[in-house]
Structure formats: C-alpha cells, structure tokens
Design an enzyme around this catalytic site. Structure first.
Site: not given
Length: 426
Positions: A226, A398-401
C-alpha cells in the site's frame, strides 16, 4: 557434516543464472564469507560467497551452464570426509549426472551445457554458426562460437554479432563483459503492418531478461504494497554553496546526490522508527542505516546498498556510491551489495525531471524521488518576493510500516537537513 550449495537468487524475479567461473576447486578448503564463484544473470555478474565452511567435495555445474535458481551446484564436506561420502550425505547427484532439482523451464536453454571443449551439436545450437558458404552441405566445417548461455540469449535479443568477439572467459568463452559495449548488427527493421482499419505500422522489440525481471518486481510491489506519497519543496541554495566549498578544498568531489543520500541517512538516524521494513511476523527496525541507491544500467537499473550511511564521512560516502555505480554498470557488483537496506533513493534531477513518484523497492519501506534543482520565485520571511533554488522530493511510503504522521515527521527531518546542510556533517 556435508552441506549443499544451491544456485542463489541473485536478483529478485530471476529464475535462471549461470556460473561464469568457479573460484575454488574440488579439495579446496573454504570458509564462510569466501567468494567461491562468479554468477551471471540477466542483470549482472556477482561474486557468490560461501555461507558455510568446509572442503569442496564436488562442483556439480559446469562453467557457462544455465541453471535454475535453487538447484544444487556444489557440495561442501567436513575435513577428512571423502568426496563420495559428502555427496551421498548431502543427497546430491554424482558429478556428471543431471541434477534432479534442476527442472527445465521456458527461461532455461534446452541445449546441454558447454564444456571446456564443446563437441559439435545438432543443427540449431547457438554455439554452431551457419555454413561458411552458400550451398555447403551438412559435412562442411562450421565456425563455432563459445559463449555462456546468457551471452547467447542476449546476443539474440540485441541482434549482436559474436563471430568477431574474442572471449575473456575460461577457455576463451565469450562472457557478458565482452559484449557490454557492442552495438546491434545493422539491419533495417521491418515494420509490421497494422490492422486493415488503418492502424499505424509498428515494430516489436523483444523483452530482455532484465526488462521481464523489472516488470515482475514492480508489478508485485504496486499490487501488494500500500503506497502513499508525501511531497516537500526544499530550498537548496545553502546546500549548493556547501558543495561548492567542499569541492574547492577537497580532492574528493561530492555530488548533490551524495549530499541527499547523507541527509536521508541523517534523517533516519533522527527518526529511527522510520528505519524499518515489513515482514510477515513483525516490523523490523534497524540500528544501522543502509540505503539503496538506484543506478541506471544498460537495459534497466540496479539498486546497490550503501551500509552504515549515518557513520560515514561525506567523502567516504561519495567514493562508495561512485564505486558501486561503476561496478553496477560494468556488471561486476557483488551479491551482498544488492541485498538488505530499508530505504532507497532515486534521483532523476540530472535528467532535468523536476518531480516524480517512485515505486517502492521491496522490502524497503520508503523511497525518495529527487527532482532537479531550479530557481523559482519564493516569498521571503519578510513577505518580499525573492529568487531561490528549489528542489522537489517525493516520498513513497509503505503504509504497513510508516503511518502518515511518522512519514511526515521523517520528511520534515530530511528537509531540515537539506536546508541547513551543515547538520548533515555533524
């Protein structure tokens, strides 16, 4: 204890590679970290280092042989262990036997691997040229070209003439470095007519292995990670003046990109939560700042990693980046130099591009796209209009991180370093 050595995945998405040359022989003692082979892929020739220590019991792949990633290529035995014992204990095929774990694939040549002195092969083998004169029959001697499978494939893709090339590989074999600067064989392309409805003519350019690998890698990144984007406009007049002073007084010349990479490292040091990547089980945060720098090479790009950027003097950083870039373009990068890192830098400013967004390079959680520095009118602190040199950068995250606030905090730290460049050197 016997240890199996398998063909590594030198570059993501690469399914086949070839041993350009073995750096060890059967019976040699090796230690972990010692280079044991030069491996050739579509992207580069890299040194492969042993991950374990032992005695070389068998080399199961010939130089120049195209082999599937994951296939057994060698066996290490324990001191005092016979070669037969080590091979049997490892469950590897005997030397000369076809490896059971090396299935054929669309990317792997069907012909047998070249030996040091190849024998004549069936018609259609790329190592055997066409008859020397029109009308010769099957018994006429033919000119023969000894080249690695990768070189033969690249020659076909690029329409290169190998007949006049003197190979520098083992036994005179033509290897990738021998064709780096060759120009395609002159030939007028034959446009393919479009449909009868009046579509324009076109010419199909076959995909190279590198283009296929890049396409797979970036499609995977865009589809599974993402992305989100933040933009900053940095005033770089002070940065350019600092560079001028450094280059006027130091034998080592630094580039704007060197200063940008150093500022990225300093910002990751100041915002350590951003120095991380996503894994299936956890967010992995690093204590060292390792940054990949995008390098344009023939037919694509590579991203060698500079390690410990936060600890490096600017001159050392500049020399390291220059060395990595030169060896990447020459196809002499090492495997470990393409691995690791949490962040990438891609600079298209030297091409005049003012602003762009980059696709993340997994597993990195961020990539900074750097545009060209240009003079623009800006509003000064007192409200007056003045001219300043501005550089636009875009962070892909990276929107996960990285959540939005954390990414914004990092970008602000980077902008502060760029606009007050003396802090980069502290």
């Amino acid at each position: 204890m016997a240890t199996v050595i398998r063909m590594p995945e030198i570059a993501a998405g690469t399914g086949v590679a070839a041993i350009q040359s073995w750096l060890v022989a059967v019976g040699d003692e090796v230690v972990a970290g010692q280079p044991i082979a030069e491996i050739e892929t579509e992207k580069a020739v890299v040194e492969y280092e042993a991950e374990d220590s032992g005695v070389v019991a068998a080399l199961l792949v010939s130089e120049g042989e195209a082999t599937a990633v994951g296939s057994t290529i060698a066996v290490l035995g324990a001191p005092g262990e016979s070669a037969d014992e080590a091979i049997a204990a490892a469950g590897a095929p005997a030397p000369g036997a076809a490896p059971a774990d090396s299935p054929a694939s669309d990317d792997q040549p069907r012909e047998a691997a070249s030996s040091a002195v190849p024998t004549a092969q069936a018609s259609g083998d790329p190592e055997v040229s066409a008859p020397t004169a029109a009308g010769d029959d099957d018994e006429t001697p033919t000119a023969r070209i000894f080249a690695t499978p990768l070189v033969r494939r690249l020659a076909r893709e690029r329409d290169l003439d190998l007949t006049s090339i003197v190979g520098t590989g083992p036994n005179g074999r033509i290897v990738r470095r021998d064709i780096e600067n060759l120009q395609p064989t002159p030939a007028a392309p034959e446009p393919t007519a479009g449909a009868t409805g009046g579509d324009p003519a076109y010419t199909d350019i076959p995909h190279t292995g590198m283009r296929r690998a890049i396409a797979r890698r970036l499609t995977e990144s865009k589809a599974t990670v993402p992305h989100f984007y933040l933009v900053a406009h940095c005033r770089v007049d002070a940065l350019l003046e600092l560079r001028r002073q450094i280059n006027a007084s130091d034998a080592v010349k630094v580039s704007v990109n060197d200063l940008v990479v150093k500022a990225v490292g300093a910002a990751l040091r100041d915002v350590p939560d951003a120095n991380a990547i996503w894994t299936d089980d956890a967010t992995r945060r690093f204590s060292s700042v390792d940054i990949a720098v995008a390098v344009s090479v023939d037919g694509g790009l590579l991203t060698p990693v500079v390690r410990g950027v936060e600890r490096m003097a600017l001159g050392d950083l500049s020399a390291t980046i220059r060395d990595l870039a030169e060896r990447a373009r020459a196809g002499r990068i090492k495997q470990r130099e393409l691995e690791g890192g949490s962040f990438s830098v891609s600079n298209l400013g030297m091409y005049g591009t003012t602003e762009f967004s980059a696709i993340l390079n997994p597993p990195h959680a961020g990539i900074l796209a750097v545009g060209a520095a240009q003079k623009q009118p800006v509003v000064g602190a007192d409200g007056s209009i003045e001219v300043a040199t501005m550089m636009t950068v875009t962070l892909s995250a990276d929107h996960r991180v990285l959540d939005g606030a954390l990414a914004a905090q990092w970008l602000a730290a980077f902008q502060g370093k760029i606009e007050n460049p003396v802090t980069i050197l502290i």
